[in-house]
Design an enzyme around this catalytic site. Structure first.
Site, PDB file in Angstrom:
ATOM      1  N   HIS A   1       0.852  -1.203   0.000  1.00 52.02           N
ATOM      2  CA  HIS A   1       0.000   0.000   0.000  1.00 52.02           C
ATOM      3  C   HIS A   1       0.883   1.248   0.000  1.00 52.02           C
ATOM      4  O   HIS A   1       0.635   2.200  -0.749  1.00 52.02           O
ATOM      5  CB  HIS A   1      -0.882   0.055   1.254  1.00 52.02           C
ATOM      6  CG  HIS A   1      -1.907  -1.033   1.367  1.00 52.02           C
ATOM      7  ND1 HIS A   1      -1.997  -1.859   2.454  1.00 52.02           N
ATOM      8  CD2 HIS A   1      -2.911  -1.416   0.530  1.00 52.02           C
ATOM      9  CE1 HIS A   1      -3.010  -2.700   2.304  1.00 52.02           C
ATOM     10  NE2 HIS A   1      -3.574  -2.459   1.132  1.00 52.02           N
TER      11      HIS A   1
ATOM     12  N   LYS B   1     -17.467  -6.536   8.012  1.00 54.78           N
ATOM     13  CA  LYS B   1     -16.126  -7.096   8.254  1.00 54.78           C
ATOM     14  C   LYS B   1     -15.765  -6.956   9.719  1.00 54.78           C
ATOM     15  O   LYS B   1     -16.185  -6.014  10.382  1.00 54.78           O
ATOM     16  CB  LYS B   1     -15.083  -6.330   7.405  1.00 54.78           C
ATOM     17  CG  LYS B   1     -15.010  -6.802   5.973  1.00 54.78           C
ATOM     18  CD  LYS B   1     -13.737  -6.300   5.291  1.00 54.78           C
ATOM     19  CE  LYS B   1     -13.635  -6.828   3.872  1.00 54.78           C
ATOM     20  NZ  LYS B   1     -12.437  -6.363   3.174  1.00 54.78           N
TER      21      LYS B   1
ATOM     22  N   ARG C   1      -2.253  -5.751  -8.431  1.00 59.75           N
ATOM     23  CA  ARG C   1      -1.028  -6.509  -8.127  1.00 59.75           C
ATOM     24  C   ARG C   1      -0.794  -7.615  -9.130  1.00 59.75           C
ATOM     25  O   ARG C   1       0.325  -7.883  -9.524  1.00 59.75           O
ATOM     26  CB  ARG C   1      -1.129  -7.109  -6.717  1.00 59.75           C
ATOM     27  CG  ARG C   1      -1.070  -6.077  -5.617  1.00 59.75           C
ATOM     28  CD  ARG C   1      -1.679  -6.597  -4.355  1.00 59.75           C
ATOM     29  NE  ARG C   1      -3.087  -6.913  -4.581  1.00 59.75           N
ATOM     30  CZ  ARG C   1      -3.849  -7.557  -3.742  1.00 59.75           C
ATOM     31  NH1 ARG C   1      -3.349  -8.015  -2.627  1.00 59.75           N
ATOM     32  NH2 ARG C   1      -5.121  -7.780  -4.014  1.00 59.75           N
TER      33      ARG C   1
ATOM     34  N   SER D   1      -3.245  -8.020   3.146  1.00 62.52           N
ATOM     35  CA  SER D   1      -3.286  -7.821   4.590  1.00 62.52           C
ATOM     36  C   SER D   1      -3.622  -9.108   5.337  1.00 62.52           C
ATOM     37  O   SER D   1      -3.113  -9.333   6.440  1.00 62.52           O
ATOM     38  CB  SER D   1      -4.290  -6.720   4.941  1.00 62.52           C
ATOM     39  OG  SER D   1      -3.896  -5.527   4.343  1.00 62.52           O
TER      40      SER D   1
HETATM   41  N1  COA Z   1      -0.361  -4.054  -1.483  1.00 61.83           N
HETATM   42  C1  COA Z   1      -0.710  -5.028  -0.644  1.00 61.83           C
HETATM   43  N2  COA Z   1      -1.969  -5.457  -0.496  1.00 61.83           N
HETATM   44  C2  COA Z   1      -2.926  -4.876  -1.233  1.00 61.83           C
HETATM   45  C3  COA Z   1      -2.621  -3.853  -2.140  1.00 61.83           C
HETATM   46  C4  COA Z   1      -1.272  -3.451  -2.246  1.00 61.83           C
HETATM   47  N3  COA Z   1      -0.884  -2.493  -3.079  1.00 61.83           N
HETATM   48  N4  COA Z   1      -3.764  -3.479  -2.735  1.00 61.83           N
HETATM   49  C5  COA Z   1      -4.745  -4.238  -2.227  1.00 61.83           C
HETATM   50  N5  COA Z   1      -4.234  -5.082  -1.315  1.00 61.83           N
HETATM   51  C6  COA Z   1      -4.956  -6.127  -0.568  1.00 61.83           C
HETATM   52  C7  COA Z   1      -5.518  -5.588   0.705  1.00 61.83           C
HETATM   53  O1  COA Z   1      -4.587  -5.693   1.744  1.00 61.83           O
HETATM   54  C8  COA Z   1      -6.713  -6.471   0.918  1.00 61.83           C
HETATM   55  O2  COA Z   1      -6.285  -7.659   1.515  1.00 61.83           O
HETATM   56  P1  COA Z   1      -7.254  -8.560   2.385  1.00 61.83           P
HETATM   57  O3  COA Z   1      -8.400  -8.946   1.503  1.00 61.83           O
HETATM   58  O4  COA Z   1      -6.372  -9.669   2.746  1.00 61.83           O
HETATM   59  O5  COA Z   1      -7.655  -7.715   3.566  1.00 61.83           O
HETATM   60  C9  COA Z   1      -7.167  -6.851  -0.478  1.00 61.83           C
HETATM   61  O6  COA Z   1      -6.061  -6.591  -1.312  1.00 61.83           O
HETATM   62  C10 COA Z   1      -8.342  -6.055  -0.918  1.00 61.83           C
HETATM   63  O7  COA Z   1      -7.964  -4.708  -1.022  1.00 61.83           O
HETATM   64  P2  COA Z   1      -8.691  -3.433  -0.438  1.00 61.83           P
HETATM   65  O8  COA Z   1      -8.041  -2.295  -1.107  1.00 61.83           O
HETATM   66  O9  COA Z   1      -8.697  -3.398   1.054  1.00 61.83           O
HETATM   67  O10 COA Z   1     -10.084  -3.586  -1.038  1.00 61.83           O
HETATM   68  P3  COA Z   1     -11.410  -3.989  -0.391  1.00 61.83           P
HETATM   69  O11 COA Z   1     -11.931  -5.002  -1.330  1.00 61.83           O
HETATM   70  O12 COA Z   1     -11.369  -4.340   1.026  1.00 61.83           O
HETATM   71  O13 COA Z   1     -12.174  -2.603  -0.485  1.00 61.83           O
HETATM   72  C11 COA Z   1     -13.470  -0.840  -1.485  1.00 61.83           C
HETATM   73  C12 COA Z   1     -12.682  -2.140  -1.660  1.00 61.83           C
HETATM   74  C13 COA Z   1     -13.430  -0.296  -0.094  1.00 61.83           C
HETATM   75  C14 COA Z   1     -12.858   0.176  -2.412  1.00 61.83           C
HETATM   76  C15 COA Z   1     -14.916  -1.166  -1.935  1.00 61.83           C
HETATM   77  O14 COA Z   1     -15.402  -2.240  -1.195  1.00 61.83           O
HETATM   78  C16 COA Z   1     -15.843   0.024  -1.755  1.00 61.83           C
HETATM   79  O15 COA Z   1     -15.816   0.924  -2.542  1.00 61.83           O
HETATM   80  N6  COA Z   1     -16.681   0.004  -0.707  1.00 61.83           N
HETATM   81  C17 COA Z   1     -17.617   1.077  -0.403  1.00 61.83           C
HETATM   82  C18 COA Z   1     -19.035   0.713  -0.826  1.00 61.83           C
HETATM   83  C19 COA Z   1     -19.237   0.945  -2.296  1.00 61.83           C
HETATM   84  O16 COA Z   1     -19.102   2.036  -2.813  1.00 61.83           O
HETATM   85  N7  COA Z   1     -19.588  -0.134  -2.978  1.00 61.83           N
HETATM   86  C20 COA Z   1     -19.788  -0.115  -4.405  1.00 61.83           C
HETATM   87  C21 COA Z   1     -18.506  -0.334  -5.094  1.00 61.83           C
HETATM   88  S1  COA Z   1     -18.705  -0.407  -6.824  1.00 61.83           S
END
Ligand code: COA
Length: 161
Positions: free
Chosen positions: A19, A43, A92, A130
């Site tokens: 990140h 979550k 990634r 993560s």
């Molecule tokens: N390096 C290391 N790990 C990374 C990374 C990076 N550069 N980029 C992403 N990751 C990992 C994260 O650690 C996470 O790991 P985990 O699943 O083991 O916890 C995983 O990839 C998912 O990444 P994250 O960026 O946390 O995405 P998410 O899926 O949890 O969240 C949101 C995505 C918050 C953007 C999305 O759910 C959202 O927009 N929510 C709000 C509601 C909404 O608007 N919904 C409609 C969307 S169209």
């Protein structure tokens, strides 16, 4: 170049070097980066919202144009409230693509004025997430190269308790 505010949303449980790599690269491209924690009631994160904020604040302290925040609800609405023109997402590996493509197109449908920009972290972080970091930390494995020192300390504290 236009002055664009970008948001970088995620769960950040906890923030990793992958990140941080994206945040540092994004700082070179945009006027301001708002790293924002998505608070998802579905979550059960290891770190609370406040703890995750603290971790991000500490590890981005050297970057002048970074703000840390959190949001509940729709990402696009949050982006609008911050006058953000860009949503940053890390790509990634090819396995990220389907999900990210769906997210980006849905967000574009909701507000065509907000662009999703995909950034690639350094390849040494391409397999990192993560959950993996949390799992390794729970077994007291050596994860020094995956996370900043401060995050490592806080993870160790969590698993000591
Ligand atoms: N390096 C290391 N790990 C990374 C990374 C990076 N550069 N980029 C992403 N990751 C990992 C994260 O650690 C996470 O790991 P985990 O699943 O083991 O916890 C995983 O990839 C998912 O990444 P994250 O960026 O946390 O995405 P998410 O899926 O949890 O969240 C949101 C995505 C918050 C953007 C999305 O759910 C959202 O927009 N929510 C709000 C509601 C909404 O608007 N919904 C409609 C969307 S169209």
């Amino acid at each position: 170049m236009k002055k664009i505010i970008a948001i970088y949303p995620g769960t950040f449980d906890p923030v990793t070097n992958g990140h941080l790599d994206i945040i540092e690269r994004a700082c070179e491209l945009f006027e301001k980066i708002i790293v924002t924690i998505a608070v998802n009631p579905g979550k059960a994160p290891l770190f609370t919202e406040e703890e995750r904020k603290d971790l991000i604040l500490k590890v981005t302290g050297h970057l002048k144009n970074v703000e840390v925040d959190s949001f509940k609800g729709l990402l696009v609405k949050y982006a609008e409230s911050k006058n953000a023109g860009v949503i940053i997402r890390g790509l990634r590996a090819i396995s990220d693509f389907d999900y990210e493509f769906q997210l980006a197109l849905t967000n574009k449908k909701l507000n065509a004025g907000i662009n999703t920009v995909f950034m690639m972290p350094n390849e040494k972080y391409s397999y990192l997430n993560s959950s993996l970091v949390r799992e390794l930390a729970s077994y007291d494995a050596n994860i020094k190269e995956f996370i900043p020192e401060y995050v490592l300390e806080k993870l160790k504290e969590k698993f000591r308790k």
